[in-house]
Design an enzyme around this catalytic site. Sequence first.
Site, PDB file in Angstrom:
ATOM      1  N   GLY A  14       0.791  -1.229   0.000  1.00 40.42           N
ATOM      2  CA  GLY A  14       0.000   0.000   0.000  1.00 40.42           C
ATOM      3  C   GLY A  14       0.823   1.278   0.000  1.00 40.42           C
ATOM      4  O   GLY A  14       0.343   2.317   0.439  1.00 40.42           O
ATOM      5  N   ASP A  87       7.120   8.709  -5.248  1.00 42.64           N
ATOM      6  CA  ASP A  87       6.758   7.307  -5.416  1.00 42.64           C
ATOM      7  C   ASP A  87       7.886   6.583  -6.152  1.00 42.64           C
ATOM      8  O   ASP A  87       8.632   7.198  -6.910  1.00 42.64           O
ATOM      9  CB  ASP A  87       5.452   7.200  -6.213  1.00 42.64           C
ATOM     10  CG  ASP A  87       4.771   5.853  -6.058  1.00 42.64           C
ATOM     11  OD1 ASP A  87       4.870   5.244  -4.974  1.00 42.64           O
ATOM     12  OD2 ASP A  87       4.113   5.411  -7.023  1.00 42.64           O
ATOM     13  N   GLU A  88       7.998   5.289  -5.926  1.00 40.08           N
ATOM     14  CA  GLU A  88       9.032   4.464  -6.581  1.00 40.08           C
ATOM     15  C   GLU A  88      10.424   5.014  -6.291  1.00 40.08           C
ATOM     16  O   GLU A  88      11.306   5.039  -7.160  1.00 40.08           O
ATOM     17  CB  GLU A  88       8.779   4.372  -8.089  1.00 40.08           C
ATOM     18  CG  GLU A  88       7.412   3.849  -8.475  1.00 40.08           C
ATOM     19  CD  GLU A  88       7.140   2.397  -8.100  1.00 40.08           C
ATOM     20  OE1 GLU A  88       8.071   1.697  -7.642  1.00 40.08           O
ATOM     21  OE2 GLU A  88       5.991   1.965  -8.251  1.00 40.08           O
ATOM     22  N   CYS A  89      10.651   5.445  -5.054  1.00 43.32           N
ATOM     23  CA  CYS A  89      11.919   6.100  -4.695  1.00 43.32           C
ATOM     24  C   CYS A  89      13.115   5.171  -4.734  1.00 43.32           C
ATOM     25  O   CYS A  89      14.260   5.643  -4.720  1.00 43.32           O
ATOM     26  CB  CYS A  89      11.802   6.776  -3.327  1.00 43.32           C
ATOM     27  SG  CYS A  89      11.557   5.604  -1.976  1.00 43.32           S
ATOM     28  N   ILE A 172      10.096  -3.888 -14.782  1.00 38.39           N
ATOM     29  CA  ILE A 172       8.841  -3.342 -14.286  1.00 38.39           C
ATOM     30  C   ILE A 172       7.740  -4.386 -14.416  1.00 38.39           C
ATOM     31  O   ILE A 172       7.611  -5.044 -15.444  1.00 38.39           O
ATOM     32  CB  ILE A 172       8.459  -2.059 -15.067  1.00 38.39           C
ATOM     33  CG1 ILE A 172       9.558  -0.994 -14.924  1.00 38.39           C
ATOM     34  CG2 ILE A 172       7.111  -1.525 -14.610  1.00 38.39           C
ATOM     35  CD1 ILE A 172       9.840  -0.555 -13.506  1.00 38.39           C
TER      36      ILE A 172
END
Length: 192
Positions: A14, A87-89, A172
């Site tokens: 989440g 996000d996606e750090c 991905i």
Amino acid sequence: MAQLYFYYSAMNAGKSTTLLQSSFNYQERGMNPLIFTAAIDDRYGAGKVSSRIGLQAEAQIYGNQDDIFASVSDINANKKVDCVLIDECQFLTKEQVHQITEVVDKLRIPVLCYGLRTDFRGELFEGAQYLLAWADKLVELKTICHCGRKANMVIRTDAEGNAIADGDQVVIGGNDRYESVCRMHYKDALGQ
């Protein structure tokens, strides 16, 4: 006082949902959050942060060569930025993590980063490595393995659903390619 936060977990805990909720909370109070997401992950469209439960928001895109401090500074000069959400750090570079520490320390804007800690081989992503070292606050978001234990590892699978241990660090994908599991089931899946 502005701080740098790193919210990390295995997949499907989440993270994006939590980021979107944080953004909503700022907006609800009349504040201006600024969202960034990695250019490499465009599964839901370029410049979008999307959660599995259907929430989404527009975002600035960053790639490996982008200067996040300069981007935030430019945007903040035109419209006050109250918080930066990334996000996606895990895809940040070491230099970009340094740049976001400058956003916190020089611009005094809090930065909340959300991402994976480790890859499918159990190794740290570069962004996660430096966030673990330099963040003011570390927060683990939890998800569970199919056995009910905390999932802290991620398995990558091939087209037949078999766990694989080799390959590029970044491929991905979602539930079609990855499964979050506990360490015991991670080792079992890879025959360790």
